[in-house]
Enzyme design. Structure first.
Site, short mmCIF file in Angstrom:
data_model
loop_
_atom_site.label_atom_id
_atom_site.label_comp_id
_atom_site.label_asym_id
_atom_site.label_seq_id
_atom_site.Cartn_x
_atom_site.Cartn_y
_atom_site.Cartn_z
CG ASP A 15 -1.91 -1.13 1.20
OD1 ASP A 15 -2.26 -1.59 0.10
OD2 ASP A 15 -2.33 -1.57 2.29
CE LYS A 18 2.34 -2.38 -4.42
NZ LYS A 18 2.06 -2.03 -3.01
N GLY A 42 -4.65 -4.06 -3.78
CA GLY A 42 -5.61 -3.00 -4.08
C GLY A 42 -4.80 -1.79 -4.46
CG HIS A 43 -2.07 -1.84 -7.00
ND1 HIS A 43 -1.15 -2.39 -7.86
CD2 HIS A 43 -1.81 -2.41 -5.80
CE1 HIS A 43 -0.39 -3.25 -7.21
NE2 HIS A 43 -0.78 -3.29 -5.95
CD GLN A 224 0.59 -8.80 -2.54
OE1 GLN A 224 1.22 -9.48 -3.32
NE2 GLN A 224 -0.66 -8.44 -2.81
P1 GDP Z 1 -0.73 0.45 -3.56
O1 GDP Z 1 -1.35 -0.83 -3.11
O2 GDP Z 1 0.74 0.49 -3.32
O3 GDP Z 1 -1.06 0.80 -4.98
O4 GDP Z 1 -1.34 1.60 -2.64
P2 GDP Z 1 -2.89 1.75 -2.20
O5 GDP Z 1 -3.65 2.26 -3.34
O6 GDP Z 1 -3.39 0.52 -1.53
O7 GDP Z 1 -2.76 2.80 -1.05
C1 GDP Z 1 -2.23 4.07 -1.27
C2 GDP Z 1 -3.30 5.10 -0.86
O8 GDP Z 1 -2.69 6.35 -0.75
C3 GDP Z 1 -4.40 5.26 -1.89
O9 GDP Z 1 -5.59 5.59 -1.23
C4 GDP Z 1 -3.90 6.43 -2.74
O10 GDP Z 1 -4.97 7.15 -3.36
C5 GDP Z 1 -3.24 7.28 -1.69
N1 GDP Z 1 -2.09 8.07 -2.14
C6 GDP Z 1 -1.13 7.75 -3.03
N2 GDP Z 1 -0.19 8.72 -3.07
C7 GDP Z 1 -0.56 9.66 -2.19
C8 GDP Z 1 0.02 10.88 -1.73
O11 GDP Z 1 1.09 11.29 -2.15
N3 GDP Z 1 -0.67 11.57 -0.77
C9 GDP Z 1 -1.84 11.13 -0.25
N4 GDP Z 1 -2.43 11.88 0.69
N5 GDP Z 1 -2.41 9.99 -0.64
C10 GDP Z 1 -1.78 9.25 -1.58
P1 IMO Z 2 -0.95 -4.06 -2.27
O1 IMO Z 2 -0.53 -4.62 -3.60
C1 IMO Z 2 -0.89 -4.46 2.06
C2 IMO Z 2 -1.08 -8.52 3.68
C3 IMO Z 2 -2.32 -8.95 4.42
C4 IMO Z 2 -1.74 -9.96 5.38
C5 IMO Z 2 -0.65 -10.62 4.57
C6 IMO Z 2 -1.07 -11.92 3.91
O2 IMO Z 2 -2.24 -3.33 -2.32
O3 IMO Z 2 0.16 -3.30 -1.65
P2 IMO Z 2 -2.63 -12.59 1.87
O4 IMO Z 2 -4.06 -12.25 1.58
O5 IMO Z 2 -1.67 -12.15 0.83
O6 IMO Z 2 -2.44 -14.03 2.25
O7 IMO Z 2 -2.29 -11.75 3.21
O8 IMO Z 2 -0.29 -9.70 3.55
N1 IMO Z 2 -1.32 -8.01 2.32
C7 IMO Z 2 -1.21 -6.72 1.97
N2 IMO Z 2 -0.97 -5.63 2.72
N3 IMO Z 2 -1.03 -4.34 0.73
C8 IMO Z 2 -1.26 -5.43 -0.05
O9 IMO Z 2 -1.26 -5.37 -1.39
C9 IMO Z 2 -1.40 -6.67 0.58
N4 IMO Z 2 -1.64 -7.93 0.13
C10 IMO Z 2 -1.57 -8.74 1.21
O10 IMO Z 2 -2.92 -7.87 5.06
O11 IMO Z 2 -1.11 -9.29 6.44
MG MG Z 3 -2.89 -1.48 -1.84
#
Ligand code: GDP
Ligand code: IMO
Ligand code: MG
Length: 424
Positions: A15, A18, A42-43, A224
């Site tokens: 998270d 990416k 979840g991207h 991840q």
């Molecule tokens: P990913 O899994 O690495 O793609 O990241 P996620 O989407 O799960 O989580 C990143 C969260 O941070 C999302 O809700 C994005 O919209 C938000 N986000 C990304 N970059 C920024 C930033 O620079 N500032 C803020 N406030 N939010 C951001």
């Molecule tokens: P993105 O791509 C953050 C965590 C889960 C749990 C562990 C194992 O959005 O960054 P799993 O379902 O893979 O067996 O869970 O890994 N986890 C993540 N945490 N971002 C993710 O993906 C994750 N995918 C799995 O919360 O601790």
């Molecule tokens: Mg994510």
């Protein structure tokens, strides 16, 4: 000399942002390819006032002219995949022209999800905190040589193969006292699998080889993060795939000598969802502030993310394991107007100081924190405020690679491309 494939991946516990960075830099690439993970990811992408969350589909899908590939290392739940495609259609994106799927990718069955839930329930308080998407059991079947692959859907006996695997799972579910737990999800799954079968399925290793030979630019998109890697993460509190740059080789069929840049994505602080060690975790008002301001709630599960200070030894480890060549720092805006920031520069374990996360930290681990000045508000103009530049310079000094992109908000536009800083 053929072109090389760049890799973008998470340098923390997932998270990191990416999806946003892939979306920002996708116009510089012809192909974006996911190499591991599945719907546990979840991207999030935000542009033109709209938010999109992708789980299995690469984050280049909104860029016209960019091909998106779901590689062999990914695990696919056809039901979730179909829902993603439908959500994209509703957003005006027709994936028929720019989405390819590897025949070698493994399928997540409803029984895999049931087994994931059963295993977690059985672990009780020592549960991993899995996303319950069936990731672990699916990769177990892959390495156990029981799995069903996307390409199997094209075979005449695919339904027999499906039934044989379900039967195997039913025996396991009975051990957990959960027989028939996935029965009612079967029909929807088979219908979605049929849709998947009719999508463009490819032998992606050959497709990518050809693409590189013809000078196409490829970006591998990780899911991840490094500290969730099955080998180098905080085992057993990890996911079931190799999230690191080496995973891009096995997850796409790209030889190591064809890797170019490796871009590590990290937040200006740290978060983690699920159980497991998190040395800099804040269980106080500062942690709560970061959670609220940063909207730190899971994109896939909605769970509150655990929040803490930036962990430099952990980031340094990620740079080492992945061969990171440059970093992108996300969510700097979340720390705006916090006068007192802290950064972890080492750990104290059993009374000893170290900059490595030791194998066993069951006896506890204490972060060594350094206070650093914060900054006020930010704008997307360069130069960045002095306080933030100082923060970045300290990170670069510690980990030895430049921070070339700084994200100051969730929108595509809230991004600053920094000059490639000289590492001091
Ligand atoms: P990913 O899994 O690495 O793609 O990241 P996620 O989407 O799960 O989580 C990143 C969260 O941070 C999302 O809700 C994005 O919209 C938000 N986000 C990304 N970059 C920024 C930033 O620079 N500032 C803020 N406030 N939010 C951001
Ligand atoms: P993105 O791509 C953050 C965590 C889960 C749990 C562990 C194992 O959005 O960054 P799993 O379902 O893979 O067996 O869970 O890994 N986890 C993540 N945490 N971002 C993710 O993906 C994750 N995918 C799995 O919360 O601790
Ligand atoms: Mg994510």
């Amino acid at each position: 000399m053929t072109a090389r494939m760049d890799v973008l991946l998470g340098a923390q516990w997932g998270d990191e942002g990416k999806g946003k960075v892939v979306d920002v830099i996708a116009p510089g690439y012809d192909i974006i390819a996911r190499f591991q993970g599945g719907p546990n990811a979840g991207h999030t992408l935000i542009f033109d006032g709209r938010k999109h969350v992708l789980h299995t589909i690469p984050s280049g899908i909104f860029r016209a002219g960019t091909m998106n590939l779901v590689g062999n290392g990914v695990v696919i739940d056809p039901v979730i995949f179909l829902k993603e495609i439908q959500a994209l259609k509703a957003a005006g994106v027709d994936v028929r022209d720019n989405l390819l799927i590897s025949r070698r990718a493994h399928l997540i069955l409803p029984t895999h999800r049931a087994l994931d839930a059963a295993s977690e329930a059985d672990k009780g308080t020592s549960k991993i905190g899995s996303t319950l998407k069936g990731i672990g059991p699916t990769y177990m079947d892959k390495t156990g040589r029981n799995g069903l692959r996307v390409g199997d859907l094209e075979l005449p006996d695919s339904i027999d193969r499906f039934r044989a695997l379900v039967k195997k799972h039913e025996r396991l579910l009975a051990l957990y006292d959960r027989p028939g737990a996935a029965k009612e999800a079967e029909e929807e799954w088979l219908a979605a699998a049929e849709v998947l079968r009719n999508m463009p399925l490819v032998d992606s290793e050959h497709y990518l080889d050809q693409a590189l030979r013809s000078g196409k630019r490829i970006l591998a998109e990780g899911a991840q993060g490094t500290l969730l890697d099955i080998d180098f993460g905080t085992y057993p509190f990890v996911t079931s795939s190799n999230t690191i740059s080496a995973g891009a080789c096995t997850g796409l069929g790209i030889a190591p000598n064809r890797i170019g840049k490796v871009v590590g994505i990290f937040k200006a602080y740290c978060t983690r969802v699920g159980s497991g060690p998190f040395p800099t975790e804040l269980n106080d008002a500062a942690g709560e502030r970061i959670r609220q301001v940063g909207h730190e709630f899971g994109s896939t599960t909605g769970r509150p993310r655990r929040c803490g200070w930036l962990d430099l030894p952990a980031l340094h480890y990620a740079v080492m394991i992945n061969g990171v060549t440059e970093l992108a720092m996300m969510k700097a805006d979340v720390l705006n107007n916090m006068p007192d920031l802290q950064v972890c520069t080492g750990y104290r374990v059993n009374g000893k100081t170290t900059d490595r996360l030791p194998y066993d930290i069951s006896g506890g681990i204490e972060p060594i924190l350094e206070r650093v000045d914060g900054w006020g508000d930010l704008s997307t103009d360069v130069p960045l405020p002095t306080g933030l530049e100082r923060y970045i310079a300290m990170i670069e000094r510690h980990v030895g690679v430049p921070v070339t992109l700084v994200s100051l908000g969730p929108d595509r536009a809230e991004t600053v491309h920094r000059r490639t800083a000289l590492v001091h």
